[in-house]
Design a protein around this motif. Structure first.
Motif, short mmCIF file in Angstrom:
data_model
loop_
_atom_site.label_atom_id
_atom_site.label_comp_id
_atom_site.label_asym_id
_atom_site.label_seq_id
_atom_site.Cartn_x
_atom_site.Cartn_y
_atom_site.Cartn_z
N LEU A 88 0.77 -1.28 0.05
CA LEU A 88 0.06 -0.09 0.10
C LEU A 88 0.80 1.41 -0.19
O LEU A 88 1.65 1.51 0.78
N THR A 89 0.68 2.04 -1.03
CA THR A 89 1.59 3.27 -1.00
C THR A 89 1.03 4.29 -1.94
O THR A 89 0.26 3.76 -3.16
N PRO A 90 1.16 5.61 -1.57
CA PRO A 90 0.59 6.61 -2.61
C PRO A 90 1.17 6.66 -4.07
O PRO A 90 0.59 7.17 -4.98
N LYS A 91 2.25 5.67 -4.34
CA LYS A 91 2.86 5.83 -5.60
C LYS A 91 2.39 4.41 -6.40
O LYS A 91 2.64 4.38 -7.66
N GLU A 131 1.78 -2.54 -6.49
CA GLU A 131 1.56 -1.46 -5.52
C GLU A 131 0.32 -0.72 -5.69
O GLU A 131 0.10 -0.58 -6.82
N VAL A 132 -0.35 -0.57 -4.72
CA VAL A 132 -1.65 0.15 -4.89
C VAL A 132 -1.99 1.35 -3.80
O VAL A 132 -1.44 1.36 -2.77
N SER A 133 -2.34 2.46 -4.48
CA SER A 133 -2.79 3.33 -3.77
C SER A 133 -4.28 3.69 -3.47
O SER A 133 -5.04 3.11 -4.44
N ILE A 134 -4.84 4.18 -2.57
CA ILE A 134 -6.34 4.45 -2.39
C ILE A 134 -6.63 5.84 -2.88
O ILE A 134 -7.94 6.10 -2.67
N GLY A 135 -5.85 6.49 -3.23
CA GLY A 135 -6.13 7.90 -3.71
C GLY A 135 -4.93 8.65 -3.49
O GLY A 135 -3.94 8.54 -3.00
N TYR A 137 -3.65 11.14 -2.11
CA TYR A 137 -3.52 11.99 -0.69
C TYR A 137 -2.29 10.89 0.08
O TYR A 137 -2.44 9.85 -0.24
N VAL A 138 -1.83 11.43 0.93
CA VAL A 138 -0.87 10.78 1.78
C VAL A 138 -1.31 10.60 3.14
O VAL A 138 -1.91 11.53 3.97
N LEU A 139 -1.12 9.30 3.58
CA LEU A 139 -1.93 8.85 4.99
C LEU A 139 -0.53 8.53 5.77
O LEU A 139 0.66 8.44 5.23
N THR A 140 -0.73 8.39 7.17
CA THR A 140 0.46 8.07 7.87
C THR A 140 0.90 6.56 7.78
O THR A 140 1.87 6.31 8.39
N GLY A 141 0.18 5.63 7.18
CA GLY A 141 0.54 4.33 7.17
C GLY A 141 -0.40 3.48 6.06
O GLY A 141 -1.56 4.04 5.83
N GLY A 142 -0.24 2.56 6.15
CA GLY A 142 -1.06 1.57 5.07
C GLY A 142 -2.21 0.93 5.60
O GLY A 142 -2.90 0.05 4.76
N LEU A 144 -5.10 1.75 7.00
CA LEU A 144 -6.44 2.34 6.52
C LEU A 144 -6.73 1.78 5.17
O LEU A 144 -7.52 1.28 4.94
N PRO A 145 -5.80 1.91 4.27
CA PRO A 145 -6.05 1.36 2.98
C PRO A 145 -5.97 -0.07 2.81
O PRO A 145 -6.82 -0.37 1.83
N ALA A 146 -5.33 -0.84 3.74
CA ALA A 146 -5.54 -2.19 3.72
C ALA A 146 -6.92 -2.44 3.95
O ALA A 146 -7.40 -3.50 3.42
N1 ADE Z 1 -0.09 5.00 2.25
C1 ADE Z 1 -0.07 6.34 2.68
N2 ADE Z 1 -1.05 6.95 1.91
C2 ADE Z 1 -1.39 5.81 1.08
C3 ADE Z 1 -2.66 6.13 0.03
N3 ADE Z 1 -3.13 7.02 -0.26
N4 ADE Z 1 -2.61 4.84 -0.37
C4 ADE Z 1 -2.21 3.78 -0.29
N5 ADE Z 1 -1.45 3.58 0.73
C5 ADE Z 1 -0.89 4.74 1.63
#
Ligand code: ADE
Length: 244
Positions: A88-91, A131-135, A137-142, A144-146
């Motif tokens: 899980l990553t914004p990338k 590698e998957v992003s949920i949108g 924006y940047v969260l503090t960790g993966g 919530l996306p998981a």
């Molecule tokens: N970790 C931090 N931000 C995230 C995002 N937007 N999507 C997935 N993982 C993340």
């Protein structure tokens, strides 16, 4: 289907997965959720899981050893042959209903939650398949996306929702946003339920709902509307070709 979550904060998952539809899915045995605390696998005497980035810069990076050993443990324990590991990553590529649908067919999905500035790139090179992003924006960790992925995927597995049809009409299934819903009372604060919904005429009701869906999608999501229009036009010209 089994979800394996690699995380530094396994407790985050307990509350959400212990309620409502997700709780029932687990009780029925349709969904299994296993969390693994990456810290438990650290060989460092202080159970350290992060370190300073080579080359300098702000923040810490998750070290590869604990993550790699967690992964090895999961794969060996469950004898997973072609492990699907999602970081899980914004990338990453942006999560959408189609990805949820594809993943709902898998037997095992391993989700890797990052923290701090990220994870040592060699982990991504060695074990991550997607590698998957949920949108954007940047969260503090993966975590919530998981959870979002687990929820969206699980509800597509047969038997998780009460009525099989309850996801057929909903937003995104056919590239359209869902029509509005009404329940009792017929009038609330001066607002009436649309007459057609009280008519008992199923054809008219279906027509009204379709029109509302199209209208709402065109207003709010031109990108989805254009996709839908293309599909409609393609199926029209297909029909014409067949009739020739
Ligand atoms: N970790 C931090 N931000 C995230 C995002 N937007 N999507 C997935 N993982 C993340």
């Amino acid at each position: 289907m089994r979800f394996h979550i690699m995380t530094l904060f396994p407790d985050i998952f307990t509350s959400y997965m212990g309620e409502s539809i997700m709780k029932r899915a687990i009780e029925k045995g349709i969904v299994e959720l296993y969390t693994y605390n990456i810290r438990d696998f650290s060989l460092n005497k202080h159970k350290k899981v992060d370190d300073y980035p080579f080359g300098g810069g702000a923040g810490m990076v998750m070290t590869p050893q604990p993550v790699y050993d967690t992964y090895r443990y999961i794969v060996e324990k469950f004898k997973i042959e072609n492990p699907q590991v999602i970081y899980l990553t914004p990338k990453g590529r942006v999560f959408e209903q189609k990805i949820a649908g594809e993943l709902s067919l898998a037997e095992d999905v391993i989700l890797l939650c990052g923290h701090y500035e990220g994870i040592d790139q060699r982990i991504i090179d060695l074990i991550v398949t997607d590698e998957v992003s949920i949108g954007d924006y940047v969260l503090t960790g993966g975590e919530l996306p998981a959870l979002i992925m687990v929820d969206a995927i699980s509800r597509l597995i047969p038997g998780v929702l009460g009525h099989e049809e309850s996801y057929e009409d909903e937003s995104f299934t056919g590239d359209l946003l869902e029509y509005p819903h009404y329940t009792r009372p017929r009038e609330f604060e001066g607002l009436e339920v649309p007459e057609v919904l009280l008519s008992g005429n199923h054809k008219n009701i279906a027509g009204w709902r379709q029109d509302e869906s199209v209208k709402l999608t065109r207003q709010r999501r031109l990108d989805l509307y254009e996709k839908y229009e293309k599909q409609v036009n393609a199926s029209k010209s297909n029909k014409k070709r067949k009739n020739k």
